[in-house]
Design an enzyme around this catalytic site. Structure first.
Site, mmCIF file in Angstrom:
data_model
loop_
_atom_site.group_PDB
_atom_site.id
_atom_site.type_symbol
_atom_site.label_atom_id
_atom_site.label_comp_id
_atom_site.label_asym_id
_atom_site.label_seq_id
_atom_site.Cartn_x
_atom_site.Cartn_y
_atom_site.Cartn_z
ATOM 1 C CE LYS A 149 -5.887 -9.074 -2.297
ATOM 2 N NZ LYS A 149 -6.080 -8.368 -1.016
ATOM 3 C CE LYS A 177 -12.065 -4.300 -0.083
ATOM 4 N NZ LYS A 177 -12.916 -4.457 1.048
ATOM 5 C CE LYS A 180 -4.480 -1.597 1.570
ATOM 6 N NZ LYS A 180 -5.572 -1.462 2.529
HETATM 7 P P1 TYM Z 1 -10.743 -6.836 3.322
HETATM 8 O O1 TYM Z 1 -11.869 -5.880 3.423
HETATM 9 O O2 TYM Z 1 -9.607 -6.491 2.429
HETATM 10 O O3 TYM Z 1 -11.271 -8.252 2.851
HETATM 11 C C1 TYM Z 1 -12.337 -8.919 3.538
HETATM 12 C C2 TYM Z 1 -12.075 -10.405 3.556
HETATM 13 O O4 TYM Z 1 -11.992 -10.918 2.220
HETATM 14 C C3 TYM Z 1 -10.822 -11.708 2.079
HETATM 15 N N1 TYM Z 1 -10.349 -11.607 0.683
HETATM 16 C C4 TYM Z 1 -10.126 -12.657 -0.119
HETATM 17 N N2 TYM Z 1 -10.252 -13.984 0.066
HETATM 18 C C5 TYM Z 1 -9.948 -14.792 -0.980
HETATM 19 N N3 TYM Z 1 -9.524 -14.335 -2.190
HETATM 20 C C6 TYM Z 1 -9.394 -13.013 -2.424
HETATM 21 N N4 TYM Z 1 -9.000 -12.573 -3.613
HETATM 22 C C7 TYM Z 1 -9.702 -12.105 -1.359
HETATM 23 N N5 TYM Z 1 -9.670 -10.754 -1.245
HETATM 24 C C8 TYM Z 1 -10.069 -10.467 0.008
HETATM 25 C C9 TYM Z 1 -9.838 -11.092 3.058
HETATM 26 O O5 TYM Z 1 -8.806 -11.980 3.375
HETATM 27 C C10 TYM Z 1 -10.745 -10.796 4.224
HETATM 28 O O6 TYM Z 1 -10.943 -11.967 4.996
HETATM 29 N N6 TYM Z 1 -8.086 -5.994 7.437
HETATM 30 C C11 TYM Z 1 -9.236 -6.738 6.936
HETATM 31 C C12 TYM Z 1 -10.508 -6.418 7.680
HETATM 32 C C13 TYM Z 1 -10.399 -6.566 9.152
HETATM 33 C C14 TYM Z 1 -10.365 -7.796 9.870
HETATM 34 C C15 TYM Z 1 -10.285 -7.430 11.248
HETATM 35 C C16 TYM Z 1 -10.409 -9.132 9.490
HETATM 36 C C17 TYM Z 1 -10.331 -5.562 10.056
HETATM 37 N N7 TYM Z 1 -10.287 -6.068 11.315
HETATM 38 C C18 TYM Z 1 -10.221 -8.405 12.231
HETATM 39 C C19 TYM Z 1 -10.351 -10.118 10.512
HETATM 40 C C20 TYM Z 1 -10.261 -9.741 11.857
HETATM 41 C C21 TYM Z 1 -9.423 -6.355 5.478
HETATM 42 O O7 TYM Z 1 -9.011 -5.320 5.041
HETATM 43 O O8 TYM Z 1 -10.191 -7.212 4.779
#
Ligand code: TYM
Length: 333
Positions: free
Chosen positions: A197, A200, A115
């Site tokens: 990966k 979004k 990032k």
């Molecule tokens: P975020 O918003 O980027 O993504 C949400 C969830 O989707 C999963 N994910 C994927 N899984 C499989 N293939 C992909 N291409 C893919 N892209 C995204 C992510 O692994 C995630 O599980 N930091 C986290 C949010 C968060 C969080 C937490 C998660 C904040 N606090 C505490 C667990 C526990 C995030 O940005 O996810």
């Protein structure tokens, strides 16, 4: 909260539109786990602040993500669904944990490095502190299990380290959480660059299936998906990244195993296969999209879910925070 059940915690950020990667790796999986565990699912709007957001958009996406959780089948009667900023203990515990986390550890985080490269004009403290806030999220609820995609593994590991460090410095305070990762679907890849990966925030939207894409768009994107010149529909992520990614997506959306999918398409062409994948995805997403739209028209209901979620989450989080404050020597009255 049911006695005797383990605690499961996860969250997603209300940034951009979510993708089928988020659905497969996270939300769709949460639905399957919600009966077995006491679940907390947050909308991580404080994490979203680490890259610039348009305030009105962030507000809109927050409700939209809540409606999406529910439309996907996450049940607010069974799970605590809440907005991170509604529970002030997250920011407070984050501050405490900052003092048990080293700058060097944060500088080494892959996501921070990625990032920072992408937003070179805005390498802010929040971006660096992101994993500590995530540790605070997790540790406030005494979470046992964290179901996330593989991209979040490093963050779950650091949350474990921070918990252990704190427990060793004082006395057992936090449950040391464990990440849980799907065998199939923990990393869904970009359709145009199947070694990367699906994200979004990808530069080229044609490699990404967004959860609000319509059927024509979905079919068109799958038609263009990168495969190989080998013309066999076999699961082999090392040598056939594109086809394996499509097989994974098909398996999740059709409910068939990878083996079953392989035999279904044995001897058939890539064109036909890609169309079938597109149709399976579009058919599954259409009712979710309709339900999300229906829920979004009922703002009073969604606000009610958030209000009750904030109360339920707040009670648990405040208790943990009070315990932490006691242990570290904050004078209490
Ligand atoms: P975020 O918003 O980027 O993504 C949400 C969830 O989707 C999963 N994910 C994927 N899984 C499989 N293939 C992909 N291409 C893919 N892209 C995204 C992510 O692994 C995630 O599980 N930091 C986290 C949010 C968060 C969080 C937490 C998660 C904040 N606090 C505490 C667990 C526990 C995030 O940005 O996810």
């Amino acid at each position: 909260m049911e006695e005797g059940k383990k605690v499961l915690y996860s969250a997603a950020q209300p940034t951009n539109t979510l993708t089928i990667g988020n659905y497969i790796g996270a939300i769709g999986n949460w639905v399957k786990l919600q009966d077995e565990y006491n679940c907390f699912f947050a909308i991580a709007n404080m994490h979203a602040l680490t890259v610039r957001q348009v305030p009105a958009e962030l507000r809109r996406r927050t409700l939209s993500l809540l409606a999406l959780y529910i439309a996907c089948g996450v049940d607010p009667e069974k799970c605590v669904l809440y907005l991170q900023s509604h529970v002030s203990a997250h920011a407070e515990l984050c501050w405490v944990l900052n003092n048990y986390t080293y700058v060097g550890e944060m500088e080494r985080m892959t996501q921070f490095k990625d990032k920072s490269a992408k937003h070179a004009d805005n390498i802010n403290m929040g971006l660096m502190d992101y994993p500590v806030l995530m540790a605070a999220d997790i540790l406030l609820y005494n979470s046992d299990y964290i179901p996330v995609g593989l991209d979040q593994r490093q963050h779950v590991e650091i949350a474990r380290d921070i918990a252990q460090r704190f427990n060793n410095a004082y006395s057992p305070t936090f449950t040391v959480p464990e990440g849980i990762y799907l065998k199939v679907g923990a990393k869904i890849n970009d359709l145009l660059d199947p070694t990367k990966k699906m994200s979004k925030s990808a530069e080229n939207p044609n490699g990404v299936i967004f959860l609000d894409d319509d059927k024509d768009t979905i079919i068109r994107k799958f038609k263009r998906a990168v495969t190989d010149s080998d013309a066999s529909i076999k699961y082999d992520p090392e040598n056939k990244a594109g086809v394996s990614n499509l097989l994974t997506i098909y398996s999740v959306f059709s409910g068939k195993s990878i083996k079953e999918a392989e035999s279904e398409f044995a001897g058939r062409g890539y064109g036909e296969f890609k169309l079938a994948v597109g149709e399976a995805v579009a058919d599954k997403l259409a009712p979710i999209q309709a339900e999300q739209a229906r829920l979004l028209a009922d703002k009073a209901y969604l606000d009610g879910v958030l209000k009750s979620g904030a109360e339920r989450a707040g009670r648990v989080a405040d208790k943990t925070l009070a315990k932490v404050y006691r242990k570290i020597g904050f004078y209490q009255i």
